[in-house]
Motif scaffolding. Structure first.
Motif, PDB file in Angstrom:
ATOM      1  N   GLU A  57       4.410  39.232  90.546  1.00 39.89           N
ATOM      2  CA  GLU A  57       3.333  38.676  89.725  1.00 39.89           C
ATOM      3  C   GLU A  57       3.943  38.081  88.462  1.00 39.89           C
ATOM      4  O   GLU A  57       4.542  38.781  87.661  1.00 39.89           O
ATOM      5  CB  GLU A  57       2.302  39.752  89.390  1.00 39.89           C
ATOM      6  CG  GLU A  57       1.543  40.265  90.596  1.00 39.89           C
ATOM      7  CD  GLU A  57       0.777  39.185  91.346  1.00 39.89           C
ATOM      8  OE1 GLU A  57       0.198  38.294  90.708  1.00 39.89           O
ATOM      9  OE2 GLU A  57       0.776  39.234  92.597  1.00 39.89           O
ATOM     10  N   THR A  59       3.504  36.346  84.964  1.00 39.56           N
ATOM     11  CA  THR A  59       2.528  36.139  83.888  1.00 39.56           C
ATOM     12  C   THR A  59       2.842  34.901  83.052  1.00 39.56           C
ATOM     13  O   THR A  59       2.067  34.522  82.192  1.00 39.56           O
ATOM     14  CB  THR A  59       2.460  37.380  82.959  1.00 39.56           C
ATOM     15  OG1 THR A  59       3.763  37.625  82.427  1.00 39.56           O
ATOM     16  CG2 THR A  59       1.959  38.594  83.713  1.00 39.56           C
ATOM     17  N   SER A  67       6.076  34.024  79.428  1.00 40.27           N
ATOM     18  CA  SER A  67       5.440  35.321  79.680  1.00 40.27           C
ATOM     19  C   SER A  67       5.428  36.209  78.434  1.00 40.27           C
ATOM     20  O   SER A  67       4.617  37.118  78.340  1.00 40.27           O
ATOM     21  CB  SER A  67       6.115  36.048  80.839  1.00 40.27           C
ATOM     22  OG  SER A  67       7.480  36.253  80.579  1.00 40.27           O
ATOM     23  N   ARG A 121      -4.111  32.400  87.408  1.00 41.23           N
ATOM     24  CA  ARG A 121      -4.034  32.902  86.030  1.00 41.23           C
ATOM     25  C   ARG A 121      -5.401  33.346  85.525  1.00 41.23           C
ATOM     26  O   ARG A 121      -5.512  34.344  84.814  1.00 41.23           O
ATOM     27  CB  ARG A 121      -3.449  31.834  85.106  1.00 41.23           C
ATOM     28  CG  ARG A 121      -1.978  31.649  85.280  1.00 41.23           C
ATOM     29  CD  ARG A 121      -1.396  30.749  84.192  1.00 41.23           C
ATOM     30  NE  ARG A 121      -0.039  30.398  84.563  1.00 41.23           N
ATOM     31  CZ  ARG A 121       0.319  29.240  85.084  1.00 41.23           C
ATOM     32  NH1 ARG A 121      -0.567  28.287  85.248  1.00 41.23           N
ATOM     33  NH2 ARG A 121       1.565  29.019  85.416  1.00 41.23           N
ATOM     34  N   SER A 126      -2.190  36.497  86.406  1.00 40.52           N
ATOM     35  CA  SER A 126      -0.806  36.165  86.737  1.00 40.52           C
ATOM     36  C   SER A 126      -0.806  35.308  88.001  1.00 40.52           C
ATOM     37  O   SER A 126      -1.821  35.200  88.675  1.00 40.52           O
ATOM     38  CB  SER A 126       0.017  37.432  86.971  1.00 40.52           C
ATOM     39  OG  SER A 126      -0.499  38.159  88.069  1.00 40.52           O
TER      40      SER A 126
END
Length: 169
Positions: A57, A59, A67, A121, A126
Motif C-alpha cells: 500500500e 501512501t 508519502s 487514494r 493509499s
C-alpha cells in the motif's frame, strides 16, 4: 457535448483502463498478504525472481514519493492537483479534433490510470501496488500497478508520436 464515435472511443479506453486496474487490485488485496510495519508480506514469483507479485500500500505517489508530506500538502498534491490536471487533459482531447487515434489512446490511458490511482487514494487512503520486475541488476523497477503501466505506456506513445510528427515535418 455531441456523442461521437471519437468520444465513445475516448471514454471506452478510460473505462477499460480503470476497470482492469481496479479488478486487478481487488484480486491482489483479496489473495496476497500485504506488507506491514512488522511483516515483510508475501512475494509470489511469476517468472522466477524476475517478475514477482506482492501487495504494497503506497501512501505517496510514484515510488512512494510524497508519502512523508503533511496531510494538507498530500491532499493538494496527490488528489486535488491530479484531478484538475486530468480534467483539463480530458477537456483538451475532447475538443482537439486534430489528434490522431494513437494520441487519443495515449491520453485516454493516462487519464484512466490517473483516475484509478486517485480513486484508490480517496477510497483506501493509499494506492495498491503489486508488480515488481528485477532482471538481475540489469533492470529493476519499483513496485507498480496496472494504472501506472497505463500512464507510462501513454507517455511513451505520446513521445513516439511526437518524434514521428517532427520527422515528417
Amino acid at each position: 457535448m455531441k456523442i461521437t464515435k471519437r468520444s465513445i472511443y475516448i471514454f471506452l479506453v478510460i473505462f477499460l483502463t480503470i476497470a482492469a486496474d481496479q479488478i486487478s487490485k481487488v484480486i491482489v488485496r483479496a489473495t496476497i498478504v500485504g506488507r506491514t510495519d512488522t511483516q515483510p508480506g508475501e512475494r509470489i514469483p511469476i517468472i522466477g525472481d524476475y517478475f514477482t507479485l506482492m501487495n504494497v500500500e503506497n501512501t505517496g505517489a510514484f515510488l512512494g514519493m510524497g508519502s512523508d508530506l503533511n496531510p494538507t500538502l498530500r491532499i493538494i498534491l496527490l488528489l486535488i492537483l491530479p484531478i484538475v490536471v486530468l480534467g483539463l487533459v480530458l477537456r483538451h482531447i475532447l475538443k482537439d479534433k486534430t489528434l490522431d487515434n494513437w494520441s487519443l489512446f495515449a491520453f485516454a490511458s493516462i487519464i484512466g490510470g490517473g483516475i484509478a490511482n486517485v480513486y484508490d487514494r480517496i477510497v483506501y487512503g493509499s494506492v495498491t501496488d503489486f508488480l515488481f520486475i528485477d532482471l538481475g541488476g540489469v533492470f529493476k523497477t519499483g513496485i507498480f500497478n496496472l494504472a501506472d503501466m497505463s500512464v507510462s505506456a501513454g507517455m511513451i506513445i505520446l513521445l513516439l508520436m511526437s518524434f514521428k510528427k517532427q520527422k515528417s515535418a
